[in-house]
Design a protein around this motif. Structure first.
Motif, PDB file in Angstrom:
ATOM      1  N   GLU A 228       4.560   9.963  13.393  1.00 52.64           N
ATOM      2  CA  GLU A 228       3.276  10.626  13.672  1.00 52.64           C
ATOM      3  C   GLU A 228       3.136  11.891  12.830  1.00 52.64           C
ATOM      4  O   GLU A 228       2.047  12.187  12.307  1.00 52.64           O
ATOM      5  N   ALA A 229       4.244  12.647  12.691  1.00 53.14           N
ATOM      6  CA  ALA A 229       4.192  13.873  11.877  1.00 53.14           C
ATOM      7  C   ALA A 229       3.927  13.530  10.412  1.00 53.14           C
ATOM      8  O   ALA A 229       3.125  14.198   9.742  1.00 53.14           O
ATOM      9  N   ALA A 230       4.578  12.463   9.906  1.00 51.40           N
ATOM     10  CA  ALA A 230       4.367  12.068   8.506  1.00 51.40           C
ATOM     11  C   ALA A 230       2.924  11.645   8.294  1.00 51.40           C
ATOM     12  O   ALA A 230       2.287  12.010   7.280  1.00 51.40           O
ATOM     13  N   THR A 231       2.373  10.880   9.231  1.00 51.26           N
ATOM     14  CA  THR A 231       0.972  10.441   9.119  1.00 51.26           C
ATOM     15  C   THR A 231       0.033  11.641   9.157  1.00 51.26           C
ATOM     16  O   THR A 231      -0.921  11.734   8.363  1.00 51.26           O
ATOM     17  N   THR A 232       0.294  12.588  10.053  1.00 53.38           N
ATOM     18  CA  THR A 232      -0.555  13.785  10.169  1.00 53.38           C
ATOM     19  C   THR A 232      -0.486  14.627   8.889  1.00 53.38           C
ATOM     20  O   THR A 232      -1.522  15.111   8.407  1.00 53.38           O
ATOM     21  N   VAL A 233       0.711  14.772   8.324  1.00 58.71           N
ATOM     22  CA  VAL A 233       0.851  15.539   7.080  1.00 58.71           C
ATOM     23  C   VAL A 233       0.064  14.867   5.960  1.00 58.71           C
ATOM     24  O   VAL A 233      -0.627  15.533   5.182  1.00 58.71           O
ATOM     25  N   LYS A 234       0.122  13.535   5.854  1.00 56.70           N
ATOM     26  CA  LYS A 234      -0.627  12.819   4.809  1.00 56.70           C
ATOM     27  C   LYS A 234      -2.125  13.028   5.002  1.00 56.70           C
ATOM     28  O   LYS A 234      -2.866  13.235   4.034  1.00 56.70           O
TER      29      LYS A 234
END
Length: 130
Positions: free
Chosen positions: A113-119
């Motif tokens: 979820e953090a990786a998706t939010t950062v992208k």
């Protein structure tokens, strides 16, 4: 289960052994007391002395057997305590392993979820006019 059945059989065997040893101890001690009287004929006294030696030997043997039985009972109690402790430790390890697996899954989901939010934030930042 099988462990409980084996423990019950072992307990019955120990109780039978205890009964036999105590019975032998009492019978031989009683015979020893009955024989321990002084008579006039020397032959009779020597026969009684021999019987007393034999009965005393049996009393000692029965007492020794009971002492060994007590040691065996102590050992059994210690090892059965250790076995149940070991089972509790194994169960606790299993529970902790399951919790660790659950925590790993949660952390992996949070990371995704953090990786998706950062992208998404990067895309939004680069697409803005700034």
């Amino acid at each position: 289960g099988a462990t409980a059945t084996a423990a019950a059989q072992n307990q019955r065997a120990l109780l039978q052994k205890t009964d036999a040893d105590v019975g032998s101890l009492v019978a031989n001690f009683s015979a020893l007391v009955n024989i321990a009287r002084v008579n006039d004929p020397a032959v009779r006294n020597s026969q009684e002395a021999f019987q007393m030696d034999m009965r005393a030997s049996r009393v000692v043997h029965s007492a020794d057997s009971l002492l060994k039985l007590v040691s065996e009972l102590k050992r059994t109690a210690i090892f059965s305590g250790l076995a149940s402790l070991s089972e509790n430790v194994d169960r606790r390890i299993e529970v902790l392993n399951q919790q660790a697996e659950g925590t790993d899954r949660i952390l992996q989901r949070i990371w995704q979820e953090a990786a998706t939010t950062v992208k998404e934030l990067e895309a939004h930042y680069y697409s803005s006019v700034v």
